[in-house]
Design a protein around this motif. Sequence first.
Motif, PDB file in Angstrom:
ATOM      1  N   PRO A 191     -42.154 -23.575  12.318  1.00  0.00           N
ATOM      2  CA  PRO A 191     -42.621 -22.551  11.377  1.00  0.00           C
ATOM      3  C   PRO A 191     -41.496 -21.657  10.861  1.00  0.00           C
ATOM      4  O   PRO A 191     -41.565 -21.166   9.731  1.00  0.00           O
ATOM      5  N   ASN A 208     -51.119 -12.552   5.401  1.00  0.00           N
ATOM      6  CA  ASN A 208     -50.088 -13.109   6.259  1.00  0.00           C
ATOM      7  C   ASN A 208     -48.807 -13.361   5.471  1.00  0.00           C
ATOM      8  O   ASN A 208     -48.814 -13.483   4.244  1.00  0.00           O
ATOM      9  N   GLN A 259     -51.822 -20.700   8.758  1.00  0.00           N
ATOM     10  CA  GLN A 259     -52.402 -21.391   7.610  1.00  0.00           C
ATOM     11  C   GLN A 259     -53.892 -21.672   7.788  1.00  0.00           C
ATOM     12  O   GLN A 259     -54.543 -22.136   6.854  1.00  0.00           O
ATOM     13  N   ASP A 274     -45.419 -18.829  14.167  1.00  0.00           N
ATOM     14  CA  ASP A 274     -46.733 -19.478  14.120  1.00  0.00           C
ATOM     15  C   ASP A 274     -47.860 -18.477  14.328  1.00  0.00           C
ATOM     16  O   ASP A 274     -48.962 -18.667  13.813  1.00  0.00           O
ATOM     17  N   ASP A 276     -45.820 -29.637   9.569  1.00  0.00           N
ATOM     18  CA  ASP A 276     -46.046 -29.119   8.216  1.00  0.00           C
ATOM     19  C   ASP A 276     -47.235 -29.807   7.548  1.00  0.00           C
ATOM     20  O   ASP A 276     -48.027 -29.169   6.844  1.00  0.00           O
ATOM     21  N   ASP A 325     -46.693 -15.808   4.990  1.00  0.00           N
ATOM     22  CA  ASP A 325     -46.516 -16.965   4.112  1.00  0.00           C
ATOM     23  C   ASP A 325     -47.222 -16.759   2.781  1.00  0.00           C
ATOM     24  O   ASP A 325     -46.716 -17.167   1.726  1.00  0.00           O
ATOM     25  N   GLN A 326     -48.384 -16.113   2.809  1.00  0.00           N
ATOM     26  CA  GLN A 326     -49.121 -15.857   1.575  1.00  0.00           C
ATOM     27  C   GLN A 326     -48.428 -14.794   0.722  1.00  0.00           C
ATOM     28  O   GLN A 326     -48.415 -14.874  -0.510  1.00  0.00           O
ATOM     29  N   PRO A 383     -49.993 -15.549  13.553  1.00  0.00           N
ATOM     30  CA  PRO A 383     -50.221 -14.714  12.370  1.00  0.00           C
ATOM     31  C   PRO A 383     -50.504 -13.275  12.768  1.00  0.00           C
ATOM     32  O   PRO A 383     -50.645 -12.943  13.947  1.00  0.00           O
ATOM     33  N   HIS A 406     -50.567 -28.437  10.718  1.00  0.00           N
ATOM     34  CA  HIS A 406     -50.391 -27.109  10.124  1.00  0.00           C
ATOM     35  C   HIS A 406     -50.248 -26.026  11.203  1.00  0.00           C
ATOM     36  O   HIS A 406     -50.341 -26.294  12.398  1.00  0.00           O
ATOM     37  N   TYR A 407     -49.990 -24.824  10.736  1.00  0.00           N
ATOM     38  CA  TYR A 407     -49.704 -23.705  11.640  1.00  0.00           C
ATOM     39  C   TYR A 407     -50.882 -22.741  11.684  1.00  0.00           C
ATOM     40  O   TYR A 407     -51.726 -22.708  10.784  1.00  0.00           O
TER      41      TYR A 407
END
Length: 703
Positions: free
Chosen positions: A564, A472, A702, A399, A694, A474-475, A401, A698-699
């Motif tokens: 996450p 980050n 995000q 979680d 999710d 996830d991106q 970042p 959100h995290y």
Amino acid sequence: MKIFTLSCLMAAASLQAVFAQVLIAPETDMNSTVIPDTNTTTTESTTSDTSYSLADTSATSTPTILNSVQVLVDNNLEVGGANFPFIYLPEQRIALRGAASCSKLGELLYSAQSRSLPSVQKMLTQVAPNVTEFWIDTGASDSLYLTSCDTLVMKDGKATVKTGGSCLRLLPSLCSNVNVSGKVTVQTSLGRVTGARDAMGFRFQGIRYAQAPVGSLRFAAPVPVTTKWSSAVDATTPGNKCPQLGDLPGGKEDCLFLNVFTPILNAEDKNLLPVMFYLHGGSFTTGTGSDPAFNPANMASRGQVVVVTINYRLGLLGFLERVDAGISRSTLPGNQGVRDMLVALKWVQDNIASFGGDKSKVTVFGESAGGHAVRTLLSMPVAAKGLFRAAIAQSDPIDLPFNNVKTASTVVSGGAMTLLNCIDLACMRSKTVDELLAVQNTIVSQSIAHAPEESFLELIKPSVDGILIHNNFDQLIAGKDGGFVKVPMMIGTMKNEADGFLPSLGQSTPMPPTVMGATLATILGYQRAMVTIGYGLYPIDGSNPDGTREAEGLFASDYLWVCPTQFIAKAYAATNTPVYQYQFQRGYNPNRPSGDICATHVCHGDDVALVFASPSLMNNASTYPWTAADAALSRTVMDRWTAFATTGGNPNPAGDSNPAWPQYDGKTQSIYMFDTTNTVSTGGIRPQFCGFMDQAIHYDFQL
């Protein structure tokens, strides 16, 4: 008859003299293992790039050179369970020379008694499946190893002893392994390095991989060691840890050292072993690669892997940047600790073959902040290209970042410089380590007020710098900004990750229900905390005196780790890159006091002992009772970690009786559950709770 006997004896003596000359002739393979000659010692000085040494002291022995040496142990990870250790010398020699090679190690040819044969055949089947005969000595060989010699014969996976054979054949040798206080020296690309030997294998500690980051190199990118040295350096003790506070404060800035644990030296290319490169945790402010808790001797021995542990710069010394104040990254690069990791990985590429490791088979792994460091390396497809082929992230607080410029430059670095009355880098370099640590502690203590959305556990951490890291994780997985390092990944959590952190919020004992809202607001901010409370997914059990902390622990574990992690696993799998997810339902930490909530929960860090089975732990029964059940779970865990490294992405060891571990995919969502009885769960972990996170709140990565 007397004349004939005398002639035979003279011939035998002459033959023995010839063999002796062969034995003492130096072998010239520059990749050879170097074994110090205990009969001749000289004091040698150490040279290096600058005035500091490449290790803490200099080696003091004149070496004799041998070829490949591999320590084999039927290691079941139980106390006293290192069964029948022996040494395998694969070089084919006549029996006399095989015995002499054992002697150079302070050993004899292995006796291979009947009670040891099951262990011996198990290990030889693993490491030398195509070799059928080895020199041994059960006592039936003649004393000169000239006319009648013993061998161990392998056929169809079974070992038998053969006596009375010819001594002049060329065979590999098996040696005893009882003289475990000796030293060994290897030739690296820069010079010779002397380490130690024990029953599990060989260890080299305190090897410098970069110049001391002091003076003008403080806050600079690491400078690799490139100047060769002429004398062997002593790597028998750990190097300095990096400066830190915490439970074990101390350390020195001259701390860029690594350690290598290996069961084999001077292997031929075809016999080089996989490499496991470990990054320690500690919130990027504490920890060291030489922590006894993760001494990897058992992992290297049982898994037949080479394990590397490293130090990297921590805190302000490892993550200072001021792009917000106009100090360019060419002057102050930031992410110094991450750059240290990259230089250490490049050291592995250049040198690990000298320690029996295969540079093309490197797996990076780490726990807690070490797991976050693994995530960081995966986020650098350019800088980390070709440095590893697989990754294991244990208990990474996903979680959280990477830091942005505001947090890294303004809150952390700018705040520290303000407290120190510094406006430039020269001023920061003039401060003592104690001064830097003091203001670092102040900044971290104030972090909740400054940046609650990013700093619940790690205020100081890697940042998106636009050079190494562009976004980050996830991106990057989604294909933005250059993507990520697409290698197989293993990722997972403990069942109750967050419970052990509640005392850091002042909750060392049971708390009233009114505290719950404040805890959620600390982690989420007010608005998202109210949404979470409104959904009622984390009710407080009024019948449980510790119900508030139970509910808080469940929420924080779900939000910071469990959910996450599952979110990232699903995204990773969607790129058609193999990913395996796990969760520990049982851990190991017997020292929790009765009032500690983690005494009855599976908390953050309770996997470390099971992954490593550190000898420091197993040899301290009064403090760390290690049961047969602990050993059994540790075997299951360690075997999957090392299988993943050995295969480059498959955690299922051959011939294992536990359930197979399926690859994670977004549909089945298979997760391996480590417990007294191991199982595979499908459908994901806590789907109702993770679905809420999710989709509803959100995290942090995000936002």
